[in-house]
Design a protein around this motif. Structure first.
Motif, PDB file in Angstrom:
ATOM      1  N   MET A 115       0.686  -1.150   0.296  1.00 14.42           N
ATOM      2  CA  MET A 115       0.181   0.071  -0.288  1.00 14.42           C
ATOM      3  C   MET A 115       0.868   1.692  -0.214  1.00 14.42           C
ATOM      4  O   MET A 115       0.732   2.366  -0.245  1.00 14.42           O
ATOM      5  N   VAL A 116       1.992   1.115  -0.185  1.00 12.51           N
ATOM      6  CA  VAL A 116       3.169   1.984  -0.319  1.00 12.51           C
ATOM      7  C   VAL A 116       3.656   2.581  -1.601  1.00 12.51           C
ATOM      8  O   VAL A 116       4.746   1.884  -1.998  1.00 12.51           O
ATOM      9  N   PRO A 117       3.542   3.534  -1.620  1.00 14.88           N
ATOM     10  CA  PRO A 117       3.957   4.173  -3.497  1.00 14.88           C
ATOM     11  C   PRO A 117       5.614   4.172  -3.191  1.00 14.88           C
ATOM     12  O   PRO A 117       5.945   5.242  -2.923  1.00 14.88           O
ATOM     13  N   ASN A 118       5.976   3.414  -4.654  1.00  9.79           N
ATOM     14  CA  ASN A 118       7.429   4.320  -4.567  1.00  9.79           C
ATOM     15  C   ASN A 118       7.244   5.623  -5.898  1.00  9.79           C
ATOM     16  O   ASN A 118       6.187   6.062  -6.595  1.00  9.79           O
ATOM     17  N   GLN A 119       8.436   6.106  -5.454  1.00  7.79           N
ATOM     18  CA  GLN A 119       9.443   6.706  -7.106  1.00  7.79           C
ATOM     19  C   GLN A 119       8.672   6.745  -8.666  1.00  7.79           C
ATOM     20  O   GLN A 119       8.536   8.087  -9.341  1.00  7.79           O
ATOM     21  N   ASN A 120       8.107   5.457  -8.680  1.00  7.01           N
ATOM     22  CA  ASN A 120       7.250   5.664  -9.793  1.00  7.01           C
ATOM     23  C   ASN A 120       6.327   4.991 -10.350  1.00  7.01           C
ATOM     24  O   ASN A 120       5.811   4.703 -11.101  1.00  7.01           O
ATOM     25  N   LEU A 121       5.557   5.258  -8.961  1.00  5.21           N
ATOM     26  CA  LEU A 121       3.713   4.963  -8.735  1.00  5.21           C
ATOM     27  C   LEU A 121       3.889   3.658  -8.850  1.00  5.21           C
ATOM     28  O   LEU A 121       2.528   3.177  -8.776  1.00  5.21           O
ATOM     29  N   ARG A 122       4.570   3.061  -8.631  1.00  4.92           N
ATOM     30  CA  ARG A 122       4.071   1.230  -7.809  1.00  4.92           C
ATOM     31  C   ARG A 122       3.656   1.230  -6.147  1.00  4.92           C
ATOM     32  O   ARG A 122       4.550   1.829  -5.638  1.00  4.92           O
ATOM     33  N   LEU A 123       2.955   0.474  -6.084  1.00  9.45           N
ATOM     34  CA  LEU A 123       2.833  -0.099  -4.247  1.00  9.45           C
ATOM     35  C   LEU A 123       3.553  -0.935  -4.050  1.00  9.45           C
ATOM     36  O   LEU A 123       3.475  -1.954  -5.056  1.00  9.45           O
ATOM     37  N   CYS A 124       4.396  -0.414  -3.153  1.00 10.62           N
ATOM     38  CA  CYS A 124       5.905  -1.352  -2.333  1.00 10.62           C
ATOM     39  C   CYS A 124       4.463  -1.725  -0.654  1.00 10.62           C
ATOM     40  O   CYS A 124       3.984  -0.944  -0.413  1.00 10.62           O
ATOM     41  N   SER A 125       5.490  -2.820  -0.870  1.00  6.99           N
ATOM     42  CA  SER A 125       5.416  -2.968   1.150  1.00  6.99           C
ATOM     43  C   SER A 125       6.997  -1.982   1.877  1.00  6.99           C
ATOM     44  O   SER A 125       7.443  -1.575   0.475  1.00  6.99           O
ATOM     45  N   PRO A 126       6.292  -2.022   2.795  1.00  9.96           N
ATOM     46  CA  PRO A 126       7.449  -0.779   3.489  1.00  9.96           C
ATOM     47  C   PRO A 126       8.820  -1.932   3.669  1.00  9.96           C
ATOM     48  O   PRO A 126       9.412  -0.550   3.444  1.00  9.96           O
ATOM     49  N   SER A 127       9.037  -2.823   3.930  1.00 11.50           N
ATOM     50  CA  SER A 127      10.048  -2.950   3.559  1.00 11.50           C
ATOM     51  C   SER A 127      11.094  -3.491   2.089  1.00 11.50           C
ATOM     52  O   SER A 127      12.610  -3.020   2.350  1.00 11.50           O
ATOM     53  N   GLU A 128      10.503  -2.922   1.386  1.00 19.04           N
ATOM     54  CA  GLU A 128      10.916  -2.045   0.157  1.00 19.04           C
ATOM     55  C   GLU A 128      11.400  -1.103  -0.299  1.00 19.04           C
ATOM     56  O   GLU A 128      12.223  -0.863  -0.990  1.00 19.04           O
ATOM     57  N   LEU A 129      11.341   0.039   0.745  1.00 15.84           N
ATOM     58  CA  LEU A 129      10.951   1.133   0.366  1.00 15.84           C
ATOM     59  C   LEU A 129      12.050   1.956   1.249  1.00 15.84           C
ATOM     60  O   LEU A 129      12.573   1.229   2.640  1.00 15.84           O
ATOM     61  N   LYS A 130      12.777   3.456   1.109  1.00 16.92           N
ATOM     62  CA  LYS A 130      14.236   3.581   1.752  1.00 16.92           C
ATOM     63  C   LYS A 130      13.211   5.317   1.551  1.00 16.92           C
ATOM     64  O   LYS A 130      12.634   5.623   0.549  1.00 16.92           O
ATOM     65  N   ARG A 131      13.152   6.274   2.688  1.00 17.13           N
ATOM     66  CA  ARG A 131      12.939   7.227   2.489  1.00 17.13           C
ATOM     67  C   ARG A 131      14.328   8.783   1.491  1.00 17.13           C
ATOM     68  O   ARG A 131      15.491   8.392   1.922  1.00 17.13           O
TER      69      ARG A 131
END
Length: 617
Positions: free
Chosen positions: A40-56
């Protein structure tokens, strides 16, 4: 994708409210449950990801993200989308920032991404390996990354920039080190050095991609590379060294330098001459010939250091001594090192020191044409015969050289063994050449001034026609008004204008010009441009604005010259007559032309003679 979230309205706004609600629940329950945010969390390519896949993202520039994408590293794919914590429809979202910080604790900044990118590029471009199979996007990324570092940090980026892998002219990977400074691309060298690039090992010269490409959108980074100390801007450079032993002996003007050390001298040098270039020259005549060409056609001409002398302080046994040296270190290195390959008896090249005997087979006579610096260098430092070099420079064909030798032999037969005879002859030839150069300079100056006067007249709506026969220009005043008696436009003139530039104060007319002025007294105008206070040896733009304030016009010059001209004409018809009158010059002194009028005033006078539109002319 974010657009596929399946909500009514703007998906990003809905998601921000959702994150705010989740955060509020965590706050009220004093516990965190990340399962609600899975996918439910979008990355900068607007793909919805899990929090563990991302960094701020804490400040990674868009330019850097684009560079990373070009080498297959999509940084945006692992960075949280910015702006989710902003207010929605005027309502403050108090819990979004806390929710994202809790769910995604890791941050990424610009320095982190640069470090990762440098490491990634290093893996793809290992030092000393061929880059044939590496895509152009990766090679270009090294230049783009350097440009980004310079734009964002300037000289402070040096520690990071020096870790960026580079691509050489031989299409190999390279790394900077203090002992491995590179050369900027050949196309960025001074023009006189470029034909001799083969003197340099191609692994020490950077690829031309670092010089920039407008078509590829790559800026030049040659200047940043030089400012960071990673590359030499040109084969002619400078070096700070201590001089002792053989180097000092070669550079010194003094006889006794044994035991002397001269410290911290800033001298001109050929970049990478020792050991890289000289090591390469030992390998083949081709490389040695390229170095010799570089020295003669570029360095000898453009580096004044080899002709400069300086007195420096040296130390011998703890005592100061004064030593006179030349200011070019490359002189010593070319003389000390055995770098010239000469075929040996077994056919293999032997390394020899540079002198007339070893360099002669490498010398291209074309390098000597109009190149006094090269001739002087070879004769003074490498024991060449100056006469032989002059002959090579003037006549590159053997038959032509033989004819020159025969002519010189006849001259020697006439002059014998008297050195003064040849000195006087050389002085006479030099004086003749100097007079020829002066005449040509005066000719070019006269044409430039003449054209400037014409431009000053034309911008006052006069019709100016070049004639250059008895006078320079026909100058006419035309009116577009139609007059009753003729039904045509009115024309006044043409006036015959002769332009003279003077640096001495005297304006001289030829017999043709004097005769024309005498016959056309009502129309002939002398324009004298006073250059007595101008530095005519300096090349300047002789524009109308520069020349017009210096010009004086004498409309009645024909009457002043006419009497003299008539007397000369009469003298050619007498029983005892003058001859060669065509060689005479009619000199108009300053007291006559200096009382003339300005261009603007003269134009005003002649325009005033135009009849009024519609009148009977």
């Amino acid at each position: 994708m974010l657009e596929q979230i399946g909500v009514i309205g703007e998906a990003q706004q809905w998601l921000a409210v959702f994150l705010d609600v989740v955060g509020e629940c965590w706050s009220n329950r004093a516990g965190v449950d990340l399962t609600a945010l899975e996918g439910m969390v979008p990355n900068q390519n607007l793909r919805l990801c899990s929090p563990s896949e991302l960094k701020r993202d804490t400040g990674v520039s868009e330019q850097l993200k684009g560079i990373c994408a070009g080498i297959g590293d999509d940084v945006r794919e692992r960075l949280l989308l910015d702006g989710l914590e902003k207010a929605v429809d005027g309502d403050e979202l108090h819990h979004v920032a806390m929710t994202l910080a809790t769910a995604i604790p890791q941050e990424v900044n610009e320095e982190d991404v640069i470090a990762t990118t440098v490491e990634r590029l290093g893996d793809v471009l290992p030092e000393g390996r061929d880059c044939d199979d590496v895509g152009s996007e990766v090679k270009q990324a090294t230049a783009l990354l350097l440009a980004h570092l310079w734009e964002s940090l300037g000289e402070a980026a040096a520690p990071v920039a020096r870790r960026v892998p580079l691509v050489t002219a031989s299409d190999r990977g390279a790394r900077w080190s203090q002992s491995r400074v590179l050369m900027v691309p050949v196309c960025a060298w001074r023009e006189s050095a470029q034909p001799f690039f083969n003197a340099y090992p191609p692994d020490r010269v950077l690829s031309e991609l670092y010089a920039g490409s407008a078509r590829e959108g790559i800026p030049s980074v040659t200047m940043p590379l030089v400012r960071w100390g990673m590359a030499h801007a040109d084969p002619i450079t400078e070096s700070t060294v201590d001089l002792r032993e053989r180097r000092l002996e070669r550079l010194s003007e003094d006889g006794d330098t044994e035991g002397v050390t001269v410290r911290d001298q800033r001298l001109s040098q050929i970049a990478l001459l020792t050991p890289e270039v000289l090591n390469r020259c030992e390998e083949s005549e081709e490389h040695a010939r390229a170095l010799l060409g570089l020295v003669l056609c570029c360095v000898a001409r453009d580096d004044p250091g080899w002709q400069e002398r300086r007195v420096v302080k040296g130390i011998r046994l703890g005592e100061e001594v004064a030593v006179s040296i030349r200011s070019a270190l490359w002189l010593a290195d070319l003389k000390v090192r055995a770098w010239v390959p000469v075929p040996g008896e077994d056919g293999r090249p032997q390394k020899m020191v540079a002198n007339a005997a070893t360099l002669r087979h490498l010398l291209d006579p074309a390098w000597l044409k109009d190149n006094d610096d090269a001739i002087r260098l070879l004769s003074e430092w490498f024991d060449f015969d100056q006469l032989e070099l002059r002959l090579l420079g003037f006549a590159q064909d053997e038959q032509d050289r033989q004819e020159l030798r025969d002519s010189l032999a006849e001259l020697v037969e006439s002059g014998g063994g008297d050195p003064q005879f040849y000195k006087e002859l050389a002085d006479e030839v030099e004086a003749r050449g100097r007079r020829k150069r002066d005449v040509e300079r005066c000719r070019r100056l006269g044409i430039a001034v003449q054209e400037a006067v014409a431009a000053a007249l034309r911008r006052r709506n006069l019709e100016v026609t070049l004639v250059d026969r008895g006078f320079d220009y026909e100058v006419a005043v035309r009116s577009d008004d139609v007059y009753h008696d003729t039904g045509t436009a009115f024309e006044l003139g043409p006036y015959l204008v002769e332009v003279k530039a003077t640096t001495t104060g005297h304006a001289r007319l030829t017999p043709t010009q004097a005769g024309t002025s005498a016959r056309e007294r009502d129309r002939y105008v002398l324009c004298v441009v006073d250059l007595r206070q101008m530095d005519v040896d300096v090349e300047v733009d002789w524009s109308a604005d520069r020349v017009e304030p210096l010009a004086k016009l004498v409309p009645d010059i024909g009457g002043k010259v006419g009497d003299t001209y008539d007397w000369v004409e009469l003298a050619t018809t007498l029983d005892v007559s003058i001859r060669n009158e065509s060689a005479l010059r009619y000199e108009v002194p300053p007291e006559i032309w200096d009382s003339g009028i300005r261009i603007e005033d003269w134009v005003g006078r002649i325009v005033a003679n135009l009849p009024t539109s519609g009148s009977n002319a």
